[in-house]
Structures are given as C-alpha cells and as structure tokens.
Design a protein around this motif. Sequence first.
Motif, PDB file in Angstrom:
ATOM      1  N   SER A   3      36.490 -44.335  24.511  1.00 56.88           N
ATOM      2  CA  SER A   3      36.423 -45.662  23.895  1.00 56.88           C
ATOM      3  C   SER A   3      37.803 -46.320  23.900  1.00 56.88           C
ATOM      4  O   SER A   3      37.917 -47.539  24.012  1.00 56.88           O
ATOM      5  CB  SER A   3      35.852 -45.589  22.486  1.00 56.88           C
ATOM      6  N   LEU A  46      38.225 -47.518  27.496  1.00 56.72           N
ATOM      7  CA  LEU A  46      37.402 -48.676  27.838  1.00 56.72           C
ATOM      8  C   LEU A  46      37.821 -49.927  27.078  1.00 56.72           C
ATOM      9  O   LEU A  46      37.375 -51.021  27.394  1.00 56.72           O
ATOM     10  CB  LEU A  46      35.922 -48.369  27.581  1.00 56.72           C
ATOM     11  N   SER A  47      38.669 -49.765  26.056  1.00 60.07           N
ATOM     12  CA  SER A  47      39.136 -50.959  25.346  1.00 60.07           C
ATOM     13  C   SER A  47      40.386 -51.524  26.016  1.00 60.07           C
ATOM     14  O   SER A  47      40.973 -52.481  25.539  1.00 60.07           O
ATOM     15  CB  SER A  47      39.403 -50.646  23.878  1.00 60.07           C
ATOM     16  N   GLU A  66      25.697 -47.566  26.696  1.00 63.57           N
ATOM     17  CA  GLU A  66      26.292 -48.393  25.681  1.00 63.57           C
ATOM     18  C   GLU A  66      27.218 -47.548  24.823  1.00 63.57           C
ATOM     19  O   GLU A  66      26.892 -46.427  24.475  1.00 63.57           O
ATOM     20  CB  GLU A  66      25.196 -49.001  24.814  1.00 63.57           C
ATOM     21  N   ILE A  67      28.363 -48.102  24.522  1.00 57.27           N
ATOM     22  CA  ILE A  67      29.246 -47.449  23.567  1.00 57.27           C
ATOM     23  C   ILE A  67      28.643 -47.726  22.199  1.00 57.27           C
ATOM     24  O   ILE A  67      28.432 -48.867  21.832  1.00 57.27           O
ATOM     25  CB  ILE A  67      30.663 -48.049  23.630  1.00 57.27           C
ATOM     26  N   ARG A  68      28.319 -46.679  21.457  1.00 58.55           N
ATOM     27  CA  ARG A  68      27.640 -46.891  20.182  1.00 58.55           C
ATOM     28  C   ARG A  68      28.443 -46.327  19.036  1.00 58.55           C
ATOM     29  O   ARG A  68      29.197 -45.383  19.199  1.00 58.55           O
ATOM     30  CB  ARG A  68      26.275 -46.198  20.190  1.00 58.55           C
ATOM     31  N   ALA A  69      28.231 -46.952  17.914  1.00 60.79           N
ATOM     32  CA  ALA A  69      28.809 -46.402  16.700  1.00 60.79           C
ATOM     33  C   ALA A  69      28.055 -45.110  16.405  1.00 60.79           C
ATOM     34  O   ALA A  69      26.847 -45.048  16.554  1.00 60.79           O
ATOM     35  CB  ALA A  69      28.615 -47.389  15.564  1.00 60.79           C
ATOM     36  N   THR A  70      28.800 -44.082  16.020  1.00 63.14           N
ATOM     37  CA  THR A  70      28.117 -42.811  15.781  1.00 63.14           C
ATOM     38  C   THR A  70      27.910 -42.581  14.292  1.00 63.14           C
ATOM     39  O   THR A  70      28.622 -43.102  13.478  1.00 63.14           O
ATOM     40  CB  THR A  70      28.904 -41.626  16.364  1.00 63.14           C
ATOM     41  N   THR A 106      31.297 -50.764  12.584  1.00 60.24           N
ATOM     42  CA  THR A 106      31.741 -50.327  13.907  1.00 60.24           C
ATOM     43  C   THR A 106      31.015 -51.087  15.007  1.00 60.24           C
ATOM     44  O   THR A 106      31.617 -51.508  15.994  1.00 60.24           O
ATOM     45  CB  THR A 106      31.525 -48.809  14.068  1.00 60.24           C
ATOM     46  N   LEU A 123      32.659 -53.218  17.974  1.00 60.54           N
ATOM     47  CA  LEU A 123      32.373 -52.977  19.391  1.00 60.54           C
ATOM     48  C   LEU A 123      31.914 -54.260  20.084  1.00 60.54           C
ATOM     49  O   LEU A 123      32.223 -54.503  21.237  1.00 60.54           O
ATOM     50  CB  LEU A 123      31.313 -51.878  19.550  1.00 60.54           C
TER      51      LEU A 123
END
Lengths: 320, 315
Positions: free
Chosen positions: A108, A111-112, A316-320, B49, B53
């Motif tokens: 992450s 990718l930012s 998709e980058i997701r909040a975990t 979050t 994002l």
Amino acid sequence: MRGLLTVFNKELADYLISWRGIILFGFVLLTAVFAIYGPSGALQNIRGELSAGSQFGTTQFIFLKLFTTSGEGSPSFLTFVTVFLVPIVGITLGFDAINSEKNSGTLSRLLSQPIYRDAVFNGKFLAGIVTMAIMLTSIILLVSGLGLSMIGVPPSSEEAFRLFLFIVLGTIYGAFWLGLAMLFSVFFRGVATSVIASISIWLFFAIFFGAMINTLAPISQTLSQQEYLRNVGVQITALRASPVALFQEVTTVILAPGARTAAETWQLQQASSSQFVGGSLPLGQTLLTIWPHIVTLIGITAVWFAISYYKFMRDEIRAT
Amino acid sequence: MSALTKQLIVETVNLTKNYDDTKVVDGLNLQIEEGDIFGFLGPNGAGKTTTILMLLGLTEPTSGSAHIAGYDSTREPLKVKSITGYVPEKVGFYENLTAAYNLAYTARLNGLPEELVIKRVDEALDVVGLSAVAEQEVGEFSRGMKQRLAIADILVKTPKIAILDEPTLGIDPEGINQMLDLIAKIARERKMTVIMSSHQLHQVQQICNRVGIMVKGRLVVEGLLDQLSSKAAGSKHAAIEIKLTETTPAIIKAIKQVDGVLSVESSDGVLHISCSRDLRPQVAKAIIDAGGLLVEMKIQSYALEDIYMKYFKEA
C-alpha cells in the motif's frame, strides 16, 4: 516507465544480493559441478567417443555432449536443468512476489507513490526473468569452462550459438514457472499457500504426469504392434500437455542435433518400418522442428502473465 | 487570517462506497482547508480507512467524488499521489534493507534526481531522529521507530498533504507523545496539511485544530476543535485537567471541597477533575490557597467526548 525501472532495479538487486539469491547461486554452482563430475562415467564416455570418433571423422558436436550425456543411474545435465533447476529457480523467485508485499504492508505504501500500478508487477516479472537469464548464462559458462579443461575440445561457432539459444529458451521456460508462481502469489494471501500450490504443479508435471500417462497407455513388448504404435502416439500427444516434456524436447533437439522430437522419430519409424538412424540436423532445421514448442511455451507463459496481471490490476486495496 | 482566504485542499462530494450491500462510506461531504491538522475520529470499522483509500485513488468510490488540491482522485491518481504522503495503518518496510535504502526507494519512485535523493533522505531521517540508524536494517527497528521512519518516508517526497492512518497505533505512551509532537512540528514548519485518523479522542485533541467524527460511514460531527469545545461551557458536565509542581493529598482534598466538583482522579502527575460546570477559576483558587503551584490547566470538551463516547459504544 520511471516507476518500472525503479522497481526493476530494486527487485533485481534484491534477487541477486539477498540470501535467496545467494542460495540460488549456490544451487547453480552445485548443478554445474554435478554436470561435470556427477554422472559417473559420462566423461569417460565422451572421451571414448572422442577418440573413436576422430578415427572416423565424426566428432561433430562433441562439446554439446557435455550437457546431454547421462551417467549410470544419474540424469544428464539437461534433464537436471529442465526438471529441477529452472522450475525451482522460477518458483523461488516468484512465489512471494505480491503476497509478501501485501502482508508486510509495503504494497500500500508502494502503490501510494506516483507510479502506475502495473509498474510494480512488470518490474518484478522483468527482474525475475533477468535473474533467470543471469543464472542460466553463468551455469552454461561454468560447465563450458570446467568441461573445456576436462575434454580439451573447444565449442564450434554453431555449438556456441546452440548454447546461446538454450539460454534464451531456458529463460522463456523459466518465465513460465516464474509467471505461474507469481500467479499464485497474486491469488493466495498466504506465502506458504502459494509455495505449496506452485510446487504441487511442478511435482505433478515433473514426476506424476509421466507415470500417469504410462499407466493409461503402457508401452511394453507384450503388446501387438498395432497397440504399441497407438500407445506411443497417445503418449506423445499427452506429453505435449506438460511444459516440462515440451521444454525437454526443445532442449534435446537444440543441444543434441542428432536427436529428433518424439513425434518425428515415430513418424520416421512408421514410414520406414525399420530402426531409424538419423544424422545431425542443421541449425535452421532444428529451429523449424521446435518452433511450435517454443510458441506454445511463450503462449502459456503469456496466459499466466495475463491472468495475474489482470487480477493484480483489478484487486482492490481494502481496509482490513 | 480569515477563513475566506484559505484554500480547500480536500473536498469530497457525496462520496459513497459499498462493499457488497453494506455502505461503508455513506454520502460523505468533507472539506479540509490548507494548513489544517484534521483529526479523523471514529471507532474501528467506521469507514475512515476506506475514505482515505478513496482520497488517494487506491479504491474507486461507488459514487460521488473526491478531490485533492483540485485533482480528481479517481481520474488523476498519479497527480494526487505525487502531492500526497500516505502512511497506511499497518505500515511496512523492506525488513532486509536499510532505513536509508527504503527511503531512497520512495524518493526514486517519485522521480527525484539521484543527487537530490541522498540529500532528501538524510534530511528526512534527521527530522525524525533516525540518522544514527540510517544504515541499519529495518527488521531491527522497534514499532515506534518504524512509525517515525514512516513519517520520514512521506517527508522524502515533500508532499502538500500528509494522510496518516492511525499513526499512534501500537506504540508506547511516550512514543505516542513524541509522534504527535513530531507531526505537529512538521505540519507547522513545512506548512503541510495533515489528516490523521485515530480512535483516540484525547490524542487528536492534542494536536488537531479541526476534527470530524465518523460513525458507520457518516460524518456525525465536524468542525474546528475550539468551536466544538466551547459548547462544553453550556453542557452540564465539564472536565478539567491540571498539572501541578507537586501533588499532595491536601490539595486534592481542597479541590474536592469546591462546590460543584464531582470527582478528582490522579494519574501520571495529572489531575482529572470532573465537575458540573466550568469551575476553572474556583479550582485554581482552591489549589493556590492550599499551597499548590499550578503548571498547566485546561478544560476538556465534554460535548465532544459525550458525542464520541455515545457513538463509540454504539459501534
């Protein structure tokens, strides 16, 4: 482009300098030494052939025999590289490419940064391919060097070119395993899972596949000639589904110019209905023979790559 | 400085994100001005979050839009990423590489020329106080050091805005204070806008000038901290925090005797006084009369805390 090069440089340095790289190079070194000293009696065979051949003037491609001669009870260098070395190196380089970055939280952050997402994936894939090429080149050079001092015959220009071709095709074959391992690293979150998945596929093709085909279409002396021929045909066709067998055929034809693909041998045998003894094929004909194999290998590699690329880009980058 | 001259740096319009059928972020309208230190509060799973994002363009919104410095996060993610520094919640570095190398990698990914890379990395490590361990592998770092390295990681790209997702998670109380001071200092010195998400109200209160509380995907409270706090005066409860040079039982007893004081608790040399209204003058007088020396005194916004606690318990 900028991001791709940066990722590529970092990953390549990582592969070459890290413990993983050091272990892999140790493995390469061992393979080279094994190729020369391992197959017991192999060197004697070559020396014997050398002295016998020079009497009849047929010492063609003697240098390449270093790579293809097997000893008593041990496989040739070629078999070893095809079945073990390249798949293991490919899997080792790729199995944790994406999921380890996901798990350690570097993805992450990566990718930012202002780079395209595929730069990460392509950079890693490219670095793996280059590492593979470096390893194959060093192993060929090592064996050539060691072999040269043992048999004292230098390679001809065609032999050198055939070895170069072997490195190129070996890299493509390596890219196949790398792509497969990276595919699993995109799909599975756990690093252990992706290792196991890659290794299972490798073991399946390296060991079980051949045995399975042999059970389905056995070849033995007790069969009638018709059955025998049918089963050989079935085996050849079925083996083509295995990337290991595919590459084995490719490299055998390249490094042993006297050899033919299994299908050709079969056809020739059918046509002449007698034991076929062939001479060496010129380079152009060799290439022609293995062209379909090469295209197929590149094709499957491209499919792996495309699937993992697509999945990685859509993930998709997701909040975990 | 009038509010009118300030530029909006973050603006979301009806920003919505659905995962399957659940609305994780629900019609969020957020506006953050340049130079703000915005505290993004909310219990875990409130959608903080996910919002972050979407601001960064790492996740696509289901509907609505997000802009950072005028750039659309979905359509121009690279522009957004080049001016935004992001510290994810579970920030990670390449453990087998040195701190300096990790930062240099970020600098290179941002396209900095090679001669600037080393300079920026040195500077950034210096600001967060990690110069001494620049050549150590990150694997040997403590959690607190990694968090500071993460701050250095965003300094390397000198962003206009920094987005920090739970930057104080998992570090010890002293480390938390250092971290908060560091963030406040950087924001002040570099005139950087900061968005900091947290689920700890008192941490946000320490450094933020603006807060938003998010609960179940919606922004329930948003505004300047001062304004929100001033509502406390009208509320029926107030909390006063005081620091003394020395705390003695006699002083505590004297405070308890002030009319309207409900309770006095002491922790880490700080007295927390809960009272029915703003009793700061009376409490101060009581302390001085009892022979105590006052170092610091502040009133806590009970209004904010009330709101926060109410939603926090619900979630």
